[in-house]
Design an enzyme around this catalytic site. Structure first.
Site, short mmCIF file in Angstrom:
data_model
loop_
_atom_site.label_atom_id
_atom_site.label_comp_id
_atom_site.label_asym_id
_atom_site.label_seq_id
_atom_site.Cartn_x
_atom_site.Cartn_y
_atom_site.Cartn_z
N TYR A 191 -18.77 -0.68 17.10
CA TYR A 191 -18.24 -0.22 15.80
C TYR A 191 -19.02 1.02 15.37
O TYR A 191 -20.21 0.95 15.05
CB TYR A 191 -18.34 -1.30 14.72
CG TYR A 191 -17.47 -2.53 14.97
CD1 TYR A 191 -16.39 -2.49 15.85
CD2 TYR A 191 -17.73 -3.72 14.31
CE1 TYR A 191 -15.61 -3.62 16.07
CE2 TYR A 191 -16.95 -4.85 14.53
CZ TYR A 191 -15.89 -4.79 15.42
OH TYR A 191 -15.12 -5.90 15.63
N GLY A 221 -4.86 -6.34 9.49
CA GLY A 221 -5.41 -5.01 9.23
C GLY A 221 -4.99 -4.45 7.88
O GLY A 221 -5.12 -3.25 7.62
N GLY A 222 -4.45 -5.30 7.02
CA GLY A 222 -4.02 -4.86 5.69
C GLY A 222 -2.51 -4.88 5.53
O GLY A 222 -1.98 -4.76 4.43
N LEU A 223 -1.77 -5.08 6.65
CA LEU A 223 -0.30 -5.10 6.56
C LEU A 223 0.18 -6.25 5.69
O LEU A 223 1.24 -6.16 5.08
CB LEU A 223 0.30 -5.23 7.97
CG LEU A 223 0.08 -4.03 8.91
CD1 LEU A 223 0.58 -4.35 10.31
CD2 LEU A 223 0.77 -2.78 8.36
N LEU A 224 -0.63 -7.32 5.62
CA LEU A 224 -0.21 -8.52 4.87
C LEU A 224 -0.78 -8.56 3.46
O LEU A 224 -0.97 -9.64 2.90
CB LEU A 224 -0.63 -9.77 5.67
CG LEU A 224 0.16 -9.99 6.96
CD1 LEU A 224 -0.54 -10.99 7.88
CD2 LEU A 224 1.58 -10.48 6.64
N GLY A 247 0.59 -6.56 0.94
CA GLY A 247 1.63 -6.18 -0.01
C GLY A 247 1.63 -4.71 -0.37
O GLY A 247 2.45 -4.27 -1.18
N LYS A 248 0.73 -3.93 0.22
CA LYS A 248 0.66 -2.52 -0.20
C LYS A 248 1.56 -1.60 0.63
O LYS A 248 1.67 -0.43 0.30
CB LYS A 248 -0.77 -2.03 -0.19
CG LYS A 248 -1.42 -1.92 1.16
CD LYS A 248 -2.87 -1.49 0.97
CE LYS A 248 -3.64 -1.47 2.27
NZ LYS A 248 -5.04 -1.18 2.03
#
Ligand SMILES: NC(=O)c1ccc[n+]([C@@H]2O[C@H](COP(=O)([O-])OP(=O)(O)OC[C@H]3O[C@@H](n4cnc5c(N)ncnc54)[C@H](OP(=O)(O)O)[C@@H]3O)[C@@H](O)[C@H]2O)c1
Length: 336
Positions: A55, A213-216, A218-219
């Site tokens: 990372y 990764g943030g898809l879930l 709501g944005k």
């Protein structure tokens, strides 16, 4: 269900049922914000942190180590890191699962983390060009040397883990005790074989990308460009395969279910992963303090059988609409 502690598989170690992922540290989160995120997570009950050498090529480990030196909490934390990814572009031996690399990589991680032991040392991906006995022997030596407490894997197939158990048993070596798998409501493939295998053989499981990764969260909206500054606003090839139209069928199907509980989609979908049979501790990856707070609140969201059935209608068990892994699942060239 507030933050609670669960056994890390068959070990006697207790870990919080959310693990703080440090992948954003030094990549999209500044050091000072990262230290504050670590402090807040610990204040709110987290005792489990996951990073990797790869990372930001060591920067995440350095920031994580600095955070634990600053707050003096190293010994309270179950600290996990990984090896395998390329740590140099011009040296083919600065990656992989050979004894040569593992020992070098471990020394470098210990230095960056500013500690003399790693609690959970994980191989980041399966590696079909290296015999599993070589990898296990090197890891076993690190345990004997007191540099590593437990060993784990990431994104292995069920058969590869069972093969590693045969090898460990035959050779009298420490076995892998934990698998870090991609698992979220856009990709449920691990339910087919990996999860039943993990339960059968006593592996802890610590899902990565529990929010896709943030898809879930709501944005993201169908037919609209990803908001600027978000992970998918400058997608790489892998992310482009995930940001497809089918994900919106799932997102739009889940939104009313979250609304029934009066919680954001992010908390509903994270609570769902936390509640799945065989899951020890999903790894959250907050970029900001507000995201951390939101993610931790998922521990208070209680889902019931009605939720689980309704979710299965939206995305059935074992199904995938966005691929979260394409690992090296080829047969090992060398068998023990
Ligand atoms: N073993 C592996 O191969 C592997 C792979 C990936 C990750 N991991 C581990 O798993 C951890 C978590 O992975 P991940 O970061 O992909 O997890 P995730 O929880 O699925 O996604 C986290 C991202 O979602 C967005 N987000 C989170 N909470 C939000 C909220 N409340 N509202 C809006 N957006 C929100 C943020 O992205 P924005 O930048 O868009 O705000 C955040 O960085 C990593 O830190 C790492 O430790 C392991």
């Amino acid at each position: 269900m507030a933050i609670e502690y669960r056994l890390l598989g068959r070990t006697g170690v207790q870990v919080s049922n959310l693990c703080l992922g440090a992948m954003m540290f030094g990549m999209r989160t500044e050091p000072d914000d990262s230290y504050a995120i670590v402090d807040r997570a610990i204040e709110r009950g987290i005792n489990f942190i996951d990073t990797a050498n790869v990372y930001s090529r060591g920067v995440s480990e350095t920031i994580t180590g600095d955070a634990l030196v600053r707050n003096g909490k190293r010994d309270r934390i179950v600290l996990a890191t990984k090896f395998h990814g390329a740590m140099a572009d011009d040296d083919p031996n600065m990656r992989g699962a050979s004894r040569r690399h593992i020992i070098k990589a471990c020394e470098a991680s210990l230095e960056r983390l500013k500690t003399d032991y790693i609690d959970l040392y994980q191989i980041h991906r399966p590696r079909s060009d290296t015999a599993i006995d070589e990898t296990l022997r090197a890891l076993d030596d690190l345990i004997t040397a007191g540099k590593v407490r437990y060993i784990g894997t990431s994104t292995f197939a069920a058969w590869q883990l069972v093969e590693s158990l045969w090898a460990a048993e035959r050779l009298g070596l420490n076995r892998f005790i934990c698998e870090q798998q991609p698992y979220n409501l856009l990709d449920r493939r691990v339910e087919r074989e990996l999860m039943p295998m993990a339960e059968t053989y006593g592996f802890a499981t610590i899902p990565w990308s529990p929010l896709g990764g943030g898809l879930l969260t709501g944005k993201y909206q169908r037919g609209q460009e990803p908001p600027s500054g978000t992970r998918f606003s400058s997608p790489n090839a892998m992310q482009r395969r995930r940001f497809n139209d089918r994900i919106f069928d799932v997102i739009e199907g889940l939104e009313p279910l979250a609304a029934k509980h009066d919680v954001p989609l992010s908390q509903y979908t994270l609570a769902w992963v936390m509640a799945q049979r065989g899951v020890t501790s999903p790894i959250i990856g907050p970029r900001t303090m507000a995201q951390l707070d939101d993610n931790l609140d998922a521990a208070d969201v209680a889902l019931d059988d009605e939720d689980f059935s309704a979710v299965d209608e939206v995305i059935p068990p074992g199904q995938m609409v966005a691929p979260f892994y394409e690992a090296d699942f080829g047969p090992h060239r060398f068998r023990v």
